[in-house]
Design a protein around this motif. Structure first.
Motif, PDB file in Angstrom:
ATOM      1  N   PRO A  94       0.813  -1.220   0.000  1.00  0.00           N
ATOM      2  CA  PRO A  94       0.000   0.000   0.000  1.00  0.00           C
ATOM      3  C   PRO A  94       0.851   1.276   0.000  1.00  0.00           C
ATOM      4  O   PRO A  94       1.844   1.392   0.716  1.00  0.00           O
ATOM      5  CB  PRO A  94      -0.806  -0.133   1.295  1.00  0.00           C
ATOM      6  CG  PRO A  94       0.067  -0.952   2.198  1.00  0.00           C
ATOM      7  CD  PRO A  94       0.797  -1.913   1.312  1.00  0.00           C
ATOM      8  N   CYS A  95       0.415   2.213  -0.827  1.00  0.00           N
ATOM      9  CA  CYS A  95       1.015   3.547  -0.835  1.00  0.00           C
ATOM     10  C   CYS A  95      -0.058   4.518  -1.314  1.00  0.00           C
ATOM     11  O   CYS A  95      -0.300   4.655  -2.517  1.00  0.00           O
ATOM     12  CB  CYS A  95       2.236   3.594  -1.757  1.00  0.00           C
ATOM     13  SG  CYS A  95       3.067   5.208  -1.770  1.00  0.00           S
ATOM     14  N   VAL A 103       5.509  -6.940 -11.752  1.00  0.00           N
ATOM     15  CA  VAL A 103       5.205  -5.787 -10.895  1.00  0.00           C
ATOM     16  C   VAL A 103       4.483  -4.721 -11.692  1.00  0.00           C
ATOM     17  O   VAL A 103       4.858  -4.410 -12.827  1.00  0.00           O
ATOM     18  CB  VAL A 103       6.497  -5.218 -10.284  1.00  0.00           C
ATOM     19  CG1 VAL A 103       6.186  -3.995  -9.430  1.00  0.00           C
ATOM     20  CG2 VAL A 103       7.203  -6.279  -9.460  1.00  0.00           C
ATOM     21  N   ARG A 104       3.429  -4.168 -11.098  1.00  0.00           N
ATOM     22  CA  ARG A 104       2.701  -3.062 -11.690  1.00  0.00           C
ATOM     23  C   ARG A 104       2.287  -2.069 -10.603  1.00  0.00           C
ATOM     24  O   ARG A 104       2.100  -2.438  -9.449  1.00  0.00           O
ATOM     25  CB  ARG A 104       1.442  -3.552 -12.423  1.00  0.00           C
ATOM     26  CG  ARG A 104       1.726  -4.290 -13.736  1.00  0.00           C
ATOM     27  CD  ARG A 104       2.297  -3.329 -14.785  1.00  0.00           C
ATOM     28  NE  ARG A 104       2.582  -4.017 -16.040  1.00  0.00           N
ATOM     29  CZ  ARG A 104       3.735  -4.592 -16.346  1.00  0.00           C
ATOM     30  NH1 ARG A 104       4.722  -4.597 -15.446  1.00  0.00           N
ATOM     31  NH2 ARG A 104       3.926  -5.169 -17.505  1.00  0.00           N
ATOM     32  N   CYS A 105       2.101  -0.804 -11.015  1.00  0.00           N
ATOM     33  CA  CYS A 105       1.667   0.237 -10.084  1.00  0.00           C
ATOM     34  C   CYS A 105       0.395   0.866 -10.614  1.00  0.00           C
ATOM     35  O   CYS A 105       0.273   1.149 -11.818  1.00  0.00           O
ATOM     36  CB  CYS A 105       2.759   1.299  -9.925  1.00  0.00           C
ATOM     37  SG  CYS A 105       2.320   2.624  -8.768  1.00  0.00           S
ATOM     38  N   THR A 121      -6.487   9.248  -7.879  1.00  0.00           N
ATOM     39  CA  THR A 121      -7.102   9.359  -6.551  1.00  0.00           C
ATOM     40  C   THR A 121      -6.065   9.340  -5.442  1.00  0.00           C
ATOM     41  O   THR A 121      -6.410   9.349  -4.263  1.00  0.00           O
ATOM     42  CB  THR A 121      -8.091   8.208  -6.328  1.00  0.00           C
ATOM     43  OG1 THR A 121      -7.380   6.956  -6.392  1.00  0.00           O
ATOM     44  CG2 THR A 121      -9.192   8.228  -7.377  1.00  0.00           C
ATOM     45  N   GLY A 122      -4.804   9.271  -5.803  1.00  0.00           N
ATOM     46  CA  GLY A 122      -3.748   9.251  -4.806  1.00  0.00           C
ATOM     47  C   GLY A 122      -3.331   7.858  -4.381  1.00  0.00           C
ATOM     48  O   GLY A 122      -2.587   7.709  -3.404  1.00  0.00           O
ATOM     49  N   ASP A 123      -3.790   6.816  -5.082  1.00  0.00           N
ATOM     50  CA  ASP A 123      -3.419   5.433  -4.765  1.00  0.00           C
ATOM     51  C   ASP A 123      -2.270   5.024  -5.674  1.00  0.00           C
ATOM     52  O   ASP A 123      -2.425   4.897  -6.891  1.00  0.00           O
ATOM     53  CB  ASP A 123      -4.616   4.507  -4.972  1.00  0.00           C
ATOM     54  CG  ASP A 123      -4.338   3.079  -4.506  1.00  0.00           C
ATOM     55  OD1 ASP A 123      -3.180   2.786  -4.151  1.00  0.00           O
ATOM     56  OD2 ASP A 123      -5.280   2.268  -4.506  1.00  0.00           O
ATOM     57  N   TYR A 124      -1.095   4.816  -5.073  1.00  0.00           N
ATOM     58  CA  TYR A 124       0.096   4.440  -5.835  1.00  0.00           C
ATOM     59  C   TYR A 124       0.612   3.066  -5.391  1.00  0.00           C
ATOM     60  O   TYR A 124       1.812   2.787  -5.446  1.00  0.00           O
ATOM     61  CB  TYR A 124       1.197   5.491  -5.638  1.00  0.00           C
ATOM     62  CG  TYR A 124       0.735   6.903  -5.890  1.00  0.00           C
ATOM     63  CD1 TYR A 124       0.428   7.342  -7.178  1.00  0.00           C
ATOM     64  CD2 TYR A 124       0.582   7.789  -4.831  1.00  0.00           C
ATOM     65  CE1 TYR A 124      -0.013   8.636  -7.407  1.00  0.00           C
ATOM     66  CE2 TYR A 124       0.153   9.091  -5.050  1.00  0.00           C
ATOM     67  CZ  TYR A 124      -0.151   9.511  -6.337  1.00  0.00           C
ATOM     68  OH  TYR A 124      -0.590  10.792  -6.557  1.00  0.00           O
ATOM     69  N   CYS A 144       8.124   3.484  -1.043  1.00  0.00           N
ATOM     70  CA  CYS A 144       7.320   4.287  -1.970  1.00  0.00           C
ATOM     71  C   CYS A 144       7.585   5.766  -1.647  1.00  0.00           C
ATOM     72  O   CYS A 144       7.393   6.203  -0.514  1.00  0.00           O
ATOM     73  CB  CYS A 144       5.845   3.953  -1.818  1.00  0.00           C
ATOM     74  SG  CYS A 144       4.738   5.038  -2.760  1.00  0.00           S
ATOM     75  N   ARG A 145       8.004   6.522  -2.649  1.00  0.00           N
ATOM     76  CA  ARG A 145       8.308   7.952  -2.456  1.00  0.00           C
ATOM     77  C   ARG A 145       7.447   8.762  -3.412  1.00  0.00           C
ATOM     78  O   ARG A 145       7.521   8.579  -4.636  1.00  0.00           O
ATOM     79  CB  ARG A 145       9.783   8.214  -2.719  1.00  0.00           C
ATOM     80  CG  ARG A 145      10.262   9.625  -2.373  1.00  0.00           C
ATOM     81  CD  ARG A 145      11.762   9.705  -2.627  1.00  0.00           C
ATOM     82  NE  ARG A 145      12.326  10.976  -2.191  1.00  0.00           N
ATOM     83  CZ  ARG A 145      12.333  12.096  -2.898  1.00  0.00           C
ATOM     84  NH1 ARG A 145      11.791  12.087  -4.114  1.00  0.00           N
ATOM     85  NH2 ARG A 145      12.884  13.198  -2.421  1.00  0.00           N
ATOM     86  N   VAL A 146       6.575   9.636  -2.842  1.00  0.00           N
ATOM     87  CA  VAL A 146       5.667  10.466  -3.633  1.00  0.00           C
ATOM     88  C   VAL A 146       5.968  11.935  -3.319  1.00  0.00           C
ATOM     89  O   VAL A 146       5.919  12.358  -2.157  1.00  0.00           O
ATOM     90  CB  VAL A 146       4.195  10.144  -3.324  1.00  0.00           C
ATOM     91  CG1 VAL A 146       3.281  11.027  -4.159  1.00  0.00           C
ATOM     92  CG2 VAL A 146       3.904   8.672  -3.581  1.00  0.00           C
TER      93      VAL A 146
END
Length: 485
Positions: free
Chosen positions: A40-41, A81-83, A88-91, A108-110
């Motif tokens: 989750p990120c 792997v996929r993102c 909506t802010g879900d990464y 995870c870096r946003v």
């Protein structure tokens, strides 16, 4: 502080920190090997502008990166792997068909220009395995439960088919190591076949993994001393089914000595109606025997054995015969009782009786009847109670079997039968007296007629004369007719 120490510090911290616009979180995810992992990120609230997103792995470099311009970069080694990188802010990062080598620390870096969000995720991959993978009955079996990386202070418990597995009750031993994995070791048998669940406990949380274990060998009956129930006079199958695909050699059916199911106490005797030739038409792994008509003397122990890959396997069973016994009344008016008798009732916990009544289409309806366990008190047999009765017997797991008895009406009649036997001679005597009376009356009438005739002799002479004249006149008429012709 080294880079490794920083990662460990963030993992243990397990809280959210707000430091000059920088959000840092640490979490753990347990995933069963082979399934899909979701790391989750999520940014709440979602950024108003295009964000720069970077997923990396400690000691592994960048996995996926998306620039503010929308340009994406994928590591060539990250094929599974996929993102989501939604608006909506879900990464969150998705990893398909997780492998043990996927376990470890991820970041995870946003960055959206106003704030920096850093989420550290530890992916722990849990796995259960058997050695050997497909054990043969009697093989040494090892069951392992491991988590990579192993969580500090975690404990393990086991369940078999949803029930807690008591290690020592099944002859197994347990080996635990501080860094995992945990092991169970014992003998493979039909008793440990099924779904094994390894549960890892840490800080009030539980992560589980379930795997199915199949022990090759004789699958039916599943254990020694299994009971097979059959009514006397009926057909029954003594099961001896190996794992599908096996072709056992040297299959032998034997009858065990009374009170023993051991292989050393067997004699090559089967019931007279056992059909050994029927096994030729069955699958190679099905060596069951059909007994066409079970006799009272057929109850007892039997054993089936055969060799698979040079190893001899065997299974014992106990044939339990069932029959309904009727009492011998001392008089016709005595009540009738039926007793449900089994050659071995050690597993029976309850009995019930039903009366079977014919209905349409050749089927029967079952009417329950109050009884005192295995004994049924019927009383005098009437049209209402005559017919077929069934005794049903039960064990801890449900109904074990049933046996029927046909109660005949004539064999149980008391009042009606006695009345019929007493009235028969009386009716015959009355008829005989009536016939005799009629004969006497007729003789009296004949005698009276004779007396009346003798009392008037003149009248008798006149009658005879008149009769003679009539005869003479008839003869004269016949002669005249002949002359005229």
């Amino acid at each position: 502080m080294s880079k490794m120490s920083v990662w460990q510090y963030l993992s243990v911290l397990g809280a959210t920190l707000l430091v000059t616009g920088v959000w840092c979180e640490s979490t753990e995810v347990f995933v069963e090997v082979g399934s899909q992992a979701i790391l989750p990120c999520v940014s709440r609230p979602p950024p108003h502008t295009a964000a720069v997103i970077n997923w990396s792995r400690y000691h592994g470099g960048t996995i996926w990166r998306k620039k503010k311009s929308g340009l994406e970069y994928w590591d060539s080694s990250a094929q599974r792997v996929r993102c989501s990188h939604s608006h909506t802010g879900d990464y969150s990062l998705y990893i398909k068909e997780v492998r043990e080598e996927d376990a470890g620390e991820y970041r995870c870096r946003v960055e959206d220009g106003k704030q920096l969000i850093i989420k550290n995720i530890i992916l722990r991959v849990i796995k259960a395995s058997f050695s050997p993978k497909d054990p043969l009955d009697g093989d040494t079996l090892s069951i392992a439960c491991g988590v990579k990386p192993w969580p500090w202070g975690a404990t393990v418990s086991w369940r078999l088919n949803g029930e807690p597995f008591l290690v020592h009750d099944h002859g197994f031993t347990e080996e635990n190591f501080a860094s995992g994995p945990f092991y169970l070791k014992g003998r493979a048998s039909g008793n440990v076949t099924g779904n094994w669940t390894c549960a890892v406990h840490q800080k009030g949380r539980e992560a589980t993994v379930t795997r199915a274990l199949t022990v090759r060998g004789i699958v039916s009956p599943s254990r020694d001393s299994s009971r097979v129930y059959a009514a006397v006079g009926s057909a029954v199958t003594l099961p001896c089914v190996f794992t599908s695909g096996l072709a056992p050699s040297g299959v032998l059916w034997e009858r065990t000595a009374k009170g023993s199911l051991s292989a050393s106490a067997v004699v090559p005797i089967l019931p007279p109606s056992a059909n050994l030739s029927s096994t030729a038409s069955q699958a190679p792994w099905d060596r069951s025997v059909v007994v066409a008509e079970v006799g009272v003397e057929d109850g007892g122990g039997y054993r089936c054995s055969g060799s698979v890959t040079g190893k001899k396997l065997g299974r014992g069973m106990h044939l339990v015969t069932a029959q309904v016994l009727r009492n011998s009344p001392t008089s016709r008016r005595a009540p009738v009782t039926l007793t449900c008798h089994l050659s071995d009732a050690s597993e029976v916990t309850d009995y019930s009786w039903v009366q079977l009544t014919p209905v349409l289409n050749g089927t029967q309806s079952a009417i329950p009847f109050p009884s005192n366990g295995k004994v049924l008190n019927i009383g005098a047999v009437t049209e209402k109670t005559a017919g077929e009765w069934a005794c049903l017997f039960y064990g801890k797991q449900g109904m074990l079997g049933n046996v029927t008895y046909d109660l005949q009406l004539m064999s149980g009649l008391s009042g009606v039968e006695e009345t019929s036997s007493g009235a028969g001679p009386a009716v015959g005597l009355v008829l005989l007296l009536l016939i005799a009376l009629l004969v006497v009356v007729q003789m009296c009438k004949n005698e009276q007629r004779k007396r009346n005739i003798l009392r008037f002799p003149a009248l008798e002479t006149i009658v005879h004369a008149h009769s003679n004249e009539r005869e003479d006149s008839e003869r004269s008429r016949v002669k005249d007719d002949e002359i005229s012709k």
